[in-house]
Scaffold this motif. Sequence first.
Motif, PDB file in Angstrom:
ATOM      1  N   PHE A 184       6.676  -1.098  -1.723  1.00  0.00           N
ATOM      2  CA  PHE A 184       6.940  -1.008  -3.308  1.00  0.00           C
ATOM      3  C   PHE A 184       8.353  -0.506  -2.877  1.00  0.00           C
ATOM      4  CE2 PHE A 184       2.623  -1.361  -2.955  1.00  0.00           C
ATOM      5  CZ  PHE A 184       1.847  -2.515  -4.242  1.00  0.00           C
ATOM      6  N   PRO A 185       9.359  -0.810  -3.905  1.00  0.00           N
ATOM      7  CA  PRO A 185      10.912  -0.718  -4.161  1.00  0.00           C
ATOM      8  C   PRO A 185      10.975   0.206  -5.356  1.00  0.00           C
ATOM      9  CG  PRO A 185      10.659  -3.046  -3.868  1.00  0.00           C
ATOM     10  CD  PRO A 185       9.380  -2.630  -3.824  1.00  0.00           C
ATOM     11  N   ASP A 186       9.583  -0.054  -6.471  1.00  0.00           N
ATOM     12  CA  ASP A 186       9.124   0.722  -7.776  1.00  0.00           C
ATOM     13  C   ASP A 186       8.345   2.160  -7.100  1.00  0.00           C
ATOM     14  OD1 ASP A 186      10.609  -1.286  -9.210  1.00  0.00           O
ATOM     15  OD2 ASP A 186       8.795  -1.622  -9.907  1.00  0.00           O
ATOM     16  N   HIS A 225      -2.104   5.401  -6.296  1.00  0.00           N
ATOM     17  CA  HIS A 225      -0.657   5.712  -7.343  1.00  0.00           C
ATOM     18  C   HIS A 225      -0.648   6.039  -8.923  1.00  0.00           C
ATOM     19  CE1 HIS A 225       3.080   7.704  -6.366  1.00  0.00           C
ATOM     20  NE2 HIS A 225       3.271   7.336  -7.467  1.00  0.00           N
ATOM     21  N   LEU A 226      -0.879   5.044  -9.303  1.00  0.00           N
ATOM     22  CA  LEU A 226      -0.659   4.924 -10.469  1.00  0.00           C
ATOM     23  C   LEU A 226      -2.370   5.785 -11.414  1.00  0.00           C
ATOM     24  CD1 LEU A 226      -0.402   1.008 -11.458  1.00  0.00           C
ATOM     25  CD2 LEU A 226       1.534   2.925 -11.493  1.00  0.00           C
ATOM     26  N   GLU A 227      -3.343   5.670 -10.718  1.00  0.00           N
ATOM     27  CA  GLU A 227      -4.370   6.929 -11.402  1.00  0.00           C
ATOM     28  C   GLU A 227      -3.937   7.823 -10.724  1.00  0.00           C
ATOM     29  OE1 GLU A 227      -8.390   7.781 -10.302  1.00  0.00           O
ATOM     30  OE2 GLU A 227      -7.993   5.932 -10.173  1.00  0.00           O
ATOM     31  N   SER A 228      -3.358   8.135 -10.214  1.00  0.00           N
ATOM     32  CA  SER A 228      -2.555   9.543 -10.252  1.00  0.00           C
ATOM     33  C   SER A 228      -1.693  10.194 -11.360  1.00  0.00           C
ATOM     34  CB  SER A 228      -2.272   9.603  -8.723  1.00  0.00           C
ATOM     35  OG  SER A 228      -3.933   9.624  -7.683  1.00  0.00           O
ATOM     36  N   LEU A 241       2.222  11.765 -15.625  1.00  0.00           N
ATOM     37  CA  LEU A 241       3.283  11.686 -15.295  1.00  0.00           C
ATOM     38  C   LEU A 241       4.022  10.007 -16.318  1.00  0.00           C
ATOM     39  CD1 LEU A 241       3.616  12.601 -11.525  1.00  0.00           C
ATOM     40  CD2 LEU A 241       4.566  14.025 -13.480  1.00  0.00           C
ATOM     41  N   LYS A 242       5.184   9.766 -17.222  1.00  0.00           N
ATOM     42  CA  LYS A 242       6.169   8.078 -16.735  1.00  0.00           C
ATOM     43  C   LYS A 242       5.250   7.506 -15.967  1.00  0.00           C
ATOM     44  CE  LYS A 242       9.275   6.401 -19.707  1.00  0.00           C
ATOM     45  NZ  LYS A 242      10.398   6.308 -19.822  1.00  0.00           N
ATOM     46  N   ILE A 243       4.929   6.687 -16.488  1.00  0.00           N
ATOM     47  CA  ILE A 243       4.721   5.372 -14.893  1.00  0.00           C
ATOM     48  C   ILE A 243       6.150   4.435 -15.448  1.00  0.00           C
ATOM     49  CG2 ILE A 243       3.123   3.400 -14.458  1.00  0.00           C
ATOM     50  CD1 ILE A 243       0.190   5.400 -15.620  1.00  0.00           C
ATOM     51  N   PRO A 244       7.027   3.899 -14.787  1.00  0.00           N
ATOM     52  CA  PRO A 244       7.390   3.516 -14.570  1.00  0.00           C
ATOM     53  C   PRO A 244       7.416   2.256 -14.413  1.00  0.00           C
ATOM     54  CG  PRO A 244       7.923   3.825 -12.473  1.00  0.00           C
ATOM     55  CD  PRO A 244       6.195   4.650 -13.331  1.00  0.00           C
TER      56      PRO A 244
END
Length: 77
Positions: free
Chosen positions: A27-29, A54-57, A63-66
């Motif tokens: 995942f590059p992001d 990962h997004l749930e954590s 934390l800001k999700i990019p």
Amino acid sequence: MTTHHEYRSYVFTITYQAHDPAYAVDFPDFPAIITSAPTLADAFNHACEALDSHLESMQKLKLKIPKPKQRLVLETA
């Protein structure tokens, strides 16, 4: 062989390698996400599960999700 996929608007690649596990996901992001599998289908499923976790954590830690930096583009001839 490398295939490109998109899940939840994030692009990831699955790369075949001649050793076990045969398929590695990138995942590059989210370079911290590391997963692999013995089959392409399993690699895709593992990638989706890993991104969801990962997004749930990140959300739980506030934390800001990019935003996704890449998009898949379909070219037709």
